[in-house]
Design a protein around this motif. Structure first.
Motif, PDB file in Angstrom:
ATOM      1  N   GLN A 109      24.799 -19.406  39.159  1.00 13.71           N
ATOM      2  CA  GLN A 109      24.698 -18.720  37.874  1.00 13.71           C
ATOM      3  C   GLN A 109      23.404 -17.896  37.876  1.00 13.71           C
ATOM      4  OE1 GLN A 109      26.740 -18.556  34.965  1.00 13.71           O
ATOM      5  NE2 GLN A 109      28.170 -19.132  36.592  1.00 13.71           N
ATOM      6  N   TYR A 164      21.836 -16.414  35.278  1.00 12.76           N
ATOM      7  CA  TYR A 164      20.971 -16.479  34.089  1.00 12.76           C
ATOM      8  C   TYR A 164      19.697 -17.312  34.302  1.00 12.76           C
ATOM      9  CZ  TYR A 164      19.383 -17.434  29.327  1.00 12.76           C
ATOM     10  OH  TYR A 164      18.606 -17.580  28.207  1.00 12.76           O
ATOM     11  N   ILE A 203      15.904 -15.736  34.247  1.00 16.51           N
ATOM     12  CA  ILE A 203      14.926 -16.087  33.209  1.00 16.51           C
ATOM     13  C   ILE A 203      13.665 -16.682  33.838  1.00 16.51           C
ATOM     14  CG2 ILE A 203      14.479 -17.700  31.274  1.00 16.51           C
ATOM     15  CD1 ILE A 203      16.160 -15.247  30.476  1.00 16.51           C
ATOM     16  N   ILE A 206      18.150  -8.748  29.561  1.00 16.35           N
ATOM     17  CA  ILE A 206      18.937  -9.220  30.696  1.00 16.35           C
ATOM     18  C   ILE A 206      20.336  -8.614  30.613  1.00 16.35           C
ATOM     19  CG2 ILE A 206      19.727 -11.316  29.469  1.00 16.35           C
ATOM     20  CD1 ILE A 206      19.286 -12.845  32.110  1.00 16.35           C
ATOM     21  N   LEU A 234      24.209  -9.256  32.413  1.00 16.48           N
ATOM     22  CA  LEU A 234      24.995 -10.137  33.290  1.00 16.48           C
ATOM     23  C   LEU A 234      26.415  -9.602  33.396  1.00 16.48           C
ATOM     24  CD1 LEU A 234      23.751 -13.341  31.515  1.00 16.48           C
ATOM     25  CD2 LEU A 234      23.231 -12.809  33.904  1.00 16.48           C
ATOM     26  N   ASP A 290      30.153 -10.696  34.037  1.00 13.64           N
ATOM     27  CA  ASP A 290      31.028 -11.858  34.083  1.00 13.64           C
ATOM     28  C   ASP A 290      32.453 -11.317  34.153  1.00 13.64           C
ATOM     29  OD1 ASP A 290      32.022 -14.402  33.941  1.00 13.64           O
ATOM     30  OD2 ASP A 290      31.841 -14.539  31.752  1.00 13.64           O
ATOM     31  N   ALA A 324      19.257 -15.267  23.718  1.00  8.98           N
ATOM     32  CA  ALA A 324      20.333 -15.239  24.715  1.00  8.98           C
ATOM     33  C   ALA A 324      21.066 -16.566  24.821  1.00  8.98           C
ATOM     34  CB  ALA A 324      19.767 -14.838  26.077  1.00  8.98           C
ATOM     35  N   GLU A 325      20.337 -17.672  24.568  1.00  6.55           N
ATOM     36  CA  GLU A 325      21.025 -18.949  24.794  1.00  6.55           C
ATOM     37  C   GLU A 325      22.132 -19.215  23.770  1.00  6.55           C
ATOM     38  OE1 GLU A 325      17.774 -21.593  25.294  1.00  6.55           O
ATOM     39  OE2 GLU A 325      17.390 -21.813  23.160  1.00  6.55           O
ATOM     40  N   VAL A 343      26.257 -16.458  28.637  1.00 10.95           N
ATOM     41  CA  VAL A 343      25.338 -16.092  29.722  1.00 10.95           C
ATOM     42  C   VAL A 343      25.950 -16.424  31.089  1.00 10.95           C
ATOM     43  CG1 VAL A 343      23.212 -16.186  28.380  1.00 10.95           C
ATOM     44  CG2 VAL A 343      24.060 -18.270  29.444  1.00 10.95           C
ATOM     45  N   GLY A 388      23.329 -10.371  38.039  1.00  7.95           N
ATOM     46  CA  GLY A 388      22.638  -9.881  36.844  1.00  7.95           C
ATOM     47  C   GLY A 388      21.307  -9.256  37.185  1.00  7.95           C
ATOM     48  N   ALA A 439      17.341  -8.264  35.156  1.00  9.84           N
ATOM     49  CA  ALA A 439      16.533  -8.564  33.972  1.00  9.84           C
ATOM     50  C   ALA A 439      15.169  -7.892  34.081  1.00  9.84           C
ATOM     51  CB  ALA A 439      16.382 -10.078  33.822  1.00  9.84           C
TER      52      ALA A 439
END
Ligand code: M6R
Length: 613
Positions: free
Chosen positions: A12, A14, A18, A34, A36, A38, A58-59, A63, A68, A70
């Motif tokens: 992943q 994300y 981060i 950011i 991403l 998907d 973002a959370e 995500v 991705g 950022a």
């Protein structure tokens, strides 16, 4: 400035992005974002403020995605807000880009894109670039790499960019010119970033992308690099010499304090393999390989910015004293534009912690174009300045993460001192006896620094007294005048208290008018070098009721009696005093800023490496 990061692989993206942004946050911290991919979705999240603000937002969102990009921003075009934050998307919402640098001809490009029906959301040059790539891609019906290449051929300026495309979750295309970019090669995955700090925990295989190179990172394929002029390049995979612990606070409340305390070690690292204490000799390979250039130089020009410029000034004092070669110390930002006289037989020393400072890089290019020999003194291995110089010497201070430079400064002074001693000995302008005495004492400095750091608690106590101050004056003479400048810079950048450094004797030509009982005056008054003169300068301040904080040599009784507070440093050679005197000034600035509640590691409006003009 700005930090960029990208990931493509099996994991992943994300959490990797981060965490990477948090490592790169020292490069800019006014907004973050950011993007991403998907499957068919391109999700872009942005927030004004710190990476933690982005995370909070973002959370709550989707995500997901194994690819991705950022960005953490230090604003150049447009105020720091959510709209101007990166990533920026094309109007078609098919492309997302992150960018570090400045597109100088963005206004012309924007005008032409508006004529082609493009509209813009932000005030940034970056949005212009992503729209241009979109336009080029569609009008030429080419793939992403080709579109980036064709678009960059129209761009004037500096950039490190990464672009992803909706519906194409297998590719990141990135490129650089003037701004740093490094790719990490993992097992079936790629990382890319402004520097190696976000990459080190995943892989130690890296490729530093060169200027005007475009890199294509595709799932299941090897890294591919070509230039914007379409020349295919073979990637040069290097091994990363960086450890994770170097990037962590290691129990200290701030990176700055950790870095101040690291100095005995970083100085030893700077001298390792170079200073032979048994034979009392110095060996610098960058010197040996180009000995004649140093010995025959009619003039040395030192170019740098900020703290590195202060180190350069100390270098001037040492080189002129030991080598009898005239030295000019130039702010890179002035030097690059003021049509300086540069001769083919000049030796130019470029000093930079980051190795990425845009003005210093441009000064290097200018001096090179006049045929001068360029010697770099940089900390970040593989950065742009060492890659563009004829020779050089790394400072080996390790990663410096606090925005205020501390350990990099003392390491720069150490390298400059070793260089000056070596040139002086080889030229015969410094006697072998004196050379050996100073070499031997240089070897004692890490231990002397250690004993000095023991005064941290005492400095923290008296620092509290001075948080009321709106202004500070720092004074020093000779080698300690640049230390006064550096002490003042440290205080102002992290505590936001206005501070000025002066040569102590210059006081009576104006600044003395500022002295009152409110004004703290920091005086560097070691026994080595113009001691009596500095004592007279202190008397002048005392007579006007200024509050004296002095840096004195252990055992001093005269200056201590005149001082409201004093910090003792161990006795040493005059040319080495800056290495010791800098430490209490760093600690004092640090503690004042902490008591004032300032963000010490990330002061407002600043960023660690200034990769824009
Ligand atoms: O990376 P560099 O040494 O080229 O950076 C030069 C200045 O930007 C830097 O020293 C700056 O002044 C620091 N914030 C000082 O603490």
């Amino acid at each position: 400035m700005c930090g960029i990061i990208g990931y493509i692989g099996k994991r992943q993206a994300y959490p990797i992005l981060i965490k990477g942004l948090q490592r790169l946050e020292y490069r800019g911290y006014d907004s973050a974002g950011i993007a991403l991919l998907d499957n068919d979705l391109l999700n872009v999240y942005k927030a004004k403020g710190k990476v933690s603000d982005l995370v909070r937002f973002a959370e709550q969102q989707d995500v997901n995605g194994t690819i991705g990009i950022a960005h953490t921003r230090w604003a150049t075009h447009g105020e720091p807000n959510q709209i101007n934050a990166h990533p920026h998307c094309s109007q078609s919402e098919e492309l997302a880009i992150i960018h570090n640098g400045i597109i100088e001809n963005y206004a012309v490009l924007k005008e032409s894109l508006i004529k082609h029906g493009y509209t813009f959301q932000s005030q940034t040059d970056t949005e212009v670039l992503v729209q241009l790539i979109d336009y080029v891609k569609k009008s030429n019906n080419v793939d992403l790499t080709k579109a980036v290449q064709l678009a960059l051929n129209q761009v004037v300026g500096a950039y490190a960019i990464a672009v992803i495309e909706k519906g194409n979750p297998d590719v990141i295309v990135a490129a650089r010119k003037g701004s740093p970019l490094v790719v990490g090669i993992g097992d079936g995955e790629f990382f890319l970033a402004s520097d190696a700090t976000p990459i080190v925990e995943y892989t130690n295989k890296v490729v530093y992308i060169g200027d005007e190179e475009i890199v294509t990172l595709k799932r299941g394929e090897d890294i591919k690099i070509k230039t914007i002029a379409d020349v295919v390049k073979t990637p040069e995979i290097q091994r990363l010499e960086l450890t994770l612990s170097q990037l962590e606070k290691g129990g200290y409340p701030h990176f700055m304090l950790k870095e101040i305390f690291e100095q005995p070690k970083t100085l030893s690292d700077s001298m390792r393999g170079r200073l032979n204490l048994e034979e009392k000799e110095i060996k610098l390979s960058g010197f040996i390989d180009n000995k004649e250039k140093f010995l025959n130089a009619k003039r040395i020009i030192i170019t740098a910015c900020g703290t590195s410029w202060h180190a350069g000034l100390i270098g001037k004092y040492a080189i002129e004293e030991f080598c009898r070669i005239p030295v000019e110390v130039e702010y890179s930002s002035e030097f690059r534009y003021r049509k300086p006289v540069i001769h083919g037989d000049d030796l130019v020393i470029a000093i930079s912690q980051s190795g990425e400072t845009a003005d210093t890089l441009a000064a290097v290019e200018l001096a090179k174009s006049h045929g001068a020999f360029i010697f770099g003194i940089c900390n970040v291995v593989g950065s742009s300045i060492p890659r563009n110089t004829n020779s050089g010497c790394y400072t080996h201070a390790g990663p410096e993460i606090g925005v205020a430079s501390t350990k990099a400064f003392t390491a720069q002074v150490t390298v400059l001192t070793m260089l000056a001693l070596l040139i002086g000995k080889e030229k015969g302008t410094l006697s072998v006896e004196r050379y050996k005495e100073i070499v031997s004492e240089l070897g004692n400095i890490p231990q002397k620094m250690r004993s000095l750091l023991d005064q941290n608690d005492m400095i923290a106590q008296f620092a509290k007294t001075f948080t009321y101050a709106q202004n500070f004056i720092y004074l020093g003479r000779g080698y300690n005048y640049p230390v006064a400048l550096e002490g003042a810079l440290k205080l102002k950048e992290i505590s936001y208290i206005h501070a000025e450094g002066y040569p102590a004797a210059e006081m009576k030509h104006g600044p003395i008018a500022l002295i009152s009982q409110e004004m703290p005056v920091v005086v560097i008054a070691p026994s080595a070098g113009m001691y009596e003169k500095v004592v007279s300068n202190i008397q002048e301040i005392k007579a006007r009721k200024g509050r004296i904080i002095s840096i004195v040599t252990e055992g001093d009784t005269v200056v201590t009696n005149l001082s409201d507070y004093y910090i003792s440093i161990p006795d040493t050679e005059e040319c080495l005093v800056p290495l010791l005197a800098a430490i209490p000034l760093q600690l004092m600035a640090y503690h004042i800023a902490v008591v004032k509640g300032c963000n010490v590691d990330q002061p407002r409006n600043l960023a660690k490496s200034v990769t824009v003009e």
